[in-house]
Design a protein around this motif. Structure first.
Motif, PDB file in Angstrom:
ATOM      1  N   PHE A 266    -120.559-137.123  13.661  1.00  0.00           N
ATOM      2  CA  PHE A 266    -121.715-137.911  13.180  1.00  0.00           C
ATOM      3  C   PHE A 266    -122.047-138.772  14.355  1.00  0.00           C
ATOM      4  O   PHE A 266    -121.335-139.108  15.160  1.00  0.00           O
ATOM      5  N   ILE A 267    -123.410-139.166  14.161  1.00  0.00           N
ATOM      6  CA  ILE A 267    -123.878-140.602  14.909  1.00  0.00           C
ATOM      7  C   ILE A 267    -124.128-141.430  13.835  1.00  0.00           C
ATOM      8  O   ILE A 267    -124.857-141.117  12.970  1.00  0.00           O
ATOM      9  N   ALA A 268    -123.695-142.651  14.157  1.00  0.00           N
ATOM     10  CA  ALA A 268    -123.863-143.780  13.041  1.00  0.00           C
ATOM     11  C   ALA A 268    -124.674-144.966  14.063  1.00  0.00           C
ATOM     12  O   ALA A 268    -124.052-145.210  15.055  1.00  0.00           O
ATOM     13  N   VAL A 269    -125.894-145.219  13.369  1.00  0.00           N
ATOM     14  CA  VAL A 269    -126.637-146.232  14.015  1.00  0.00           C
ATOM     15  C   VAL A 269    -126.516-147.417  12.983  1.00  0.00           C
ATOM     16  O   VAL A 269    -127.048-147.283  11.929  1.00  0.00           O
ATOM     17  N   LYS A 270    -126.169-148.615  13.404  1.00  0.00           N
ATOM     18  CA  LYS A 270    -126.228-149.905  12.734  1.00  0.00           C
ATOM     19  C   LYS A 270    -127.655-150.366  12.253  1.00  0.00           C
ATOM     20  O   LYS A 270    -128.485-150.409  13.416  1.00  0.00           O
ATOM     21  N   THR A 271    -128.234-150.392  11.146  1.00  0.00           N
ATOM     22  CA  THR A 271    -129.638-150.684  10.682  1.00  0.00           C
ATOM     23  C   THR A 271    -129.851-151.933  10.160  1.00  0.00           C
ATOM     24  O   THR A 271    -130.717-152.462  10.360  1.00  0.00           O
ATOM     25  N   SER A 272    -128.724-152.704   9.756  1.00  0.00           N
ATOM     26  CA  SER A 272    -128.694-153.997   9.078  1.00  0.00           C
ATOM     27  C   SER A 272    -127.293-154.420   9.006  1.00  0.00           C
ATOM     28  O   SER A 272    -126.373-153.699   9.486  1.00  0.00           O
ATOM     29  N   PRO A 273    -127.126-155.761   8.920  1.00  0.00           N
ATOM     30  CA  PRO A 273    -125.632-156.288   9.109  1.00  0.00           C
ATOM     31  C   PRO A 273    -124.511-155.468   8.377  1.00  0.00           C
ATOM     32  O   PRO A 273    -123.571-155.289   8.703  1.00  0.00           O
ATOM     33  N   HIS A 274    -124.876-154.898   7.348  1.00  0.00           N
ATOM     34  CA  HIS A 274    -124.029-154.024   6.182  1.00  0.00           C
ATOM     35  C   HIS A 274    -124.396-152.587   6.108  1.00  0.00           C
ATOM     36  O   HIS A 274    -123.750-152.009   5.080  1.00  0.00           O
ATOM     37  N   SER A 275    -125.237-152.118   6.882  1.00  0.00           N
ATOM     38  CA  SER A 275    -125.833-150.768   6.537  1.00  0.00           C
ATOM     39  C   SER A 275    -125.760-149.720   7.982  1.00  0.00           C
ATOM     40  O   SER A 275    -126.158-150.631   8.962  1.00  0.00           O
ATOM     41  N   TRP A 276    -125.505-148.545   7.778  1.00  0.00           N
ATOM     42  CA  TRP A 276    -125.493-147.779   8.921  1.00  0.00           C
ATOM     43  C   TRP A 276    -126.011-146.542   8.444  1.00  0.00           C
ATOM     44  O   TRP A 276    -126.068-146.175   7.352  1.00  0.00           O
ATOM     45  N   GLU A 277    -126.991-145.884   9.406  1.00  0.00           N
ATOM     46  CA  GLU A 277    -127.715-144.614   9.053  1.00  0.00           C
ATOM     47  C   GLU A 277    -126.536-143.446   9.830  1.00  0.00           C
ATOM     48  O   GLU A 277    -126.589-143.362  10.976  1.00  0.00           O
ATOM     49  N   LEU A 278    -126.506-142.457   9.102  1.00  0.00           N
ATOM     50  CA  LEU A 278    -125.651-141.251   9.457  1.00  0.00           C
ATOM     51  C   LEU A 278    -126.369-140.152   9.828  1.00  0.00           C
ATOM     52  O   LEU A 278    -127.230-139.597   8.849  1.00  0.00           O
ATOM     53  N   ASN A 279    -126.136-139.380  10.849  1.00  0.00           N
ATOM     54  CA  ASN A 279    -126.519-138.025  11.103  1.00  0.00           C
ATOM     55  C   ASN A 279    -125.639-137.151  11.673  1.00  0.00           C
ATOM     56  O   ASN A 279    -124.841-137.392  12.515  1.00  0.00           O
ATOM     57  N   ALA A 280    -125.500-135.949  11.061  1.00  0.00           N
ATOM     58  CA  ALA A 280    -124.535-135.007  11.443  1.00  0.00           C
ATOM     59  C   ALA A 280    -125.004-134.317  12.742  1.00  0.00           C
ATOM     60  O   ALA A 280    -126.008-134.149  12.905  1.00  0.00           O
TER      61      ALA A 280
END
Length: 511
Positions: A375-389
């Motif tokens: 996956f690629i994980a991108v941090k979108t906020s202090p406590h949130s990550w967006e995952l893409n397979a």
């Protein structure tokens, strides 16, 4: 033609009959029943050899599955291990001494080693198949009713060897290999409804690939980069990045498909290849042979590359084994260098859920054994990550042997509820692992030299404390100055400290 078709049908029928026997022969790593079993390990990297040659010392990667020796913890299990070149005796002794609760001499009596004495750049299984006398010697060691075969990855060669030895193959059937390619991965993600980057279908023609890339850019005109992936690339070495800022004069929304296609086809020649000695002449030829896809490159200020590992047993049951944060390198951070266990708590349970979905989809189609999803994980906020397979690997990979080392050394278990690994005493364990501790000054170190340094500096795994380092790829050290290691600690910080101690000691001893 008719006789060839009949022979193929007979082989398929025999293979299906053998595979049906896996349910009673296959043995989980933590199994200690009294039923006698034999495991034939053929750690062949049966992949495109021109892609594999990009990895320094890749012929020594057959050593990575030596952690399979942990099966010898069961006194009723025998193991047969085949390599291209003979293993250094110190390497074998090292692994046997790591086995907890079993005298190394007892394990040694249940271990048989074979080698083809062939260092050529061909898959190990192909070398074995070309040596009928070696096959016969292996056959003489086997009790067919007790044996099964495992491998690094499965192809028609592994299937053919299993048929010759009349034993089942604990691996994905070769006819399902497309599920683990770059294009096949995208289809599985779409079927499972998992988030994944926009991309193209598989293309073998440069102009068609350029056209598909242009259309991808037109759908996402804000893209900064597009990654071109060979369909069967390994460890990120088969990727190339197309920088769209180099095409600043081409606005995809204002120019025709043809003008965009021509500009992109020309820009292909100057892409950023992740392998430092790759060329467009070679890469373009591999597109024709293997096919390639175009995929949106995911940008992000804070970005990670986690993965989840799973296992499909012969009954079709899916088990999540582990999660990792991968350590990537190369020009654009796409080449696998190592990993940290476990993945960040912010997303590891979500990784498990998505990994389970993929595993169930694979099992439904008849897949077996280990698989992983990157996956690629991108941090979108202090406590949130967006995952893409990103991709599925239907084989043992860079995160397989470190986790096997952890199991071997601690006799613990993975807890699906929190994604942590615990010893029988309830102590959580963490590790930092790498296949790529490589420095020019390490060249010339023999396995015995490494053992000396490990002992003097007290870097070996301490079974009482449950911390320390376990080494692999030791055969790669002398020629390439390259070593693999798994550093286990009671905290992530301790695992990192042990890793740094190993590097510091090796640097000091070779300065």
């Amino acid at each position: 033609m008719a006789s060839e078709a009949t022979e193929w049908q007979l082989n398929e029928a025999q293979f299906c009959t053998l595979q049906a026997e896996l349910a009673t022969r296959w043995q989980p790593i933590n199994c200690f029943d009294r039923a006698p079993r034999q495991i034939l390990v053929v750690p062949s990297l049966s992949l495109d050899q021109e892609e594999l040659i990009k990895i320094k010392g890749v012929h020594h990667y057959e050593e990575r599955l030596l952690f399979s020796l942990l099966h010898l913890r069961n006194p009723n299990t025998a193991l047969i291990y085949v390599t291209s070149q003979p293993l250094h005796p110190s390497i074998v002794d090292y692994y046997l001494e790591l086995l907890p609760g079993i005298p190394s001499s007892h394990a040694q009596n249940r271990l048989s080693l074979f080698a083809t004495y062939d260092g050529s750049q061909r898959p190990l299984t192909e070398k074995v198949l070309n040596r009928p006398r070696l096959i016969e010697r292996i056959r003489q060691c086997l009790v067919p009713s007790e044996a099964y075969m495992v491998c690094f990855n499965s192809t028609v060669w592994e299937k053919q060897l299993a048929l010759k030895l009349n034993i089942p193959l604990m691996a994905v059937p070769p006819n399902l290999l497309d599920l683990g390619t770059k294009a096949g991965s995208r289809k599985i993600f779409a079927d499972c409804g998992l988030p994944h980057p926009q991309g193209s279908q598989l293309h073998h023609d440069i102009n068609d690939l350029a056209q598909a890339t242009a259309r991808l850019w037109q759908r996402q005109p804000s893209l900064e980069r597009i990654v071109i992936k060979l369909n069967e690339g390994f460890s990120g070495e088969g990727n190339a990045l197309l920088r769209l800022d180099d095409l600043a004069l081409i606005n995809p929304s204002e120019h025709s498909d043809e003008s965009c296609r021509k500009a992109i086809a020309k820009a292909f020649e100057t892409m950023d290849f992740q392998c430092d000695h790759e060329t467009w002449a070679h890469f373009s030829r591999k597109i024709h042979e293997l096919g390639a896809i175009a995929e949106s490159f995911i940008e992000g200020d804070i970005k990670r590359s986690p993965s989840v590992q799973g296992h499909i047993n012969p009954s079709g049951e899916v088990e999540i084994l582990s999660t990792h944060d991968q350590i990537l390198g190369g020009p654009d951070g796409q080449i696998f260098l190592g990993c940290r266990f476990p993945a960040d708590a912010a997303y590891r349970l979500e990784l498990q859920t998505m990994g389970q979905q993929v595993g169930m989809a694979l099992a439904k189609q008849g897949a077996l054994e280990r698989y992983s999803v990157d996956f690629i994980a991108v941090k979108t906020s202090p406590h949130s990550w967006e995952l893409n397979a990103i991709e599925i690997n239907l084989r043992k990979g860079g995160t397989t042997h470190p986790f096997m080392a952890l199991q071997l050394l601690t006799n613990g278990h993975y807890n699906i509820d929190d994604g942590l690994f615990y010893t029988p005493q309830g102590q959580a364990k963490y590790y930092r692992a790498s296949d790529n501790l490589q420095k020019e000054q390490y060249k010339g170190l023999l396995p015995n030299d490494l053992m000396d340094i490990i002992m003097v500096e007290q870097l070996h795994f301490n079974s009482i404390a449950g911390t320390g380092a376990a080494f692999h790829l030791m055969g790669c050290l002398s020629e390439y100055g390259k070593l693999g290691l798994t550093c286990i600690g009671n905290t992530p910080e301790e695992a990192e400290q042990i890793y740094e101690r190993v590097v510091s000691a090796l640097d000091q001893e070779t300065r």
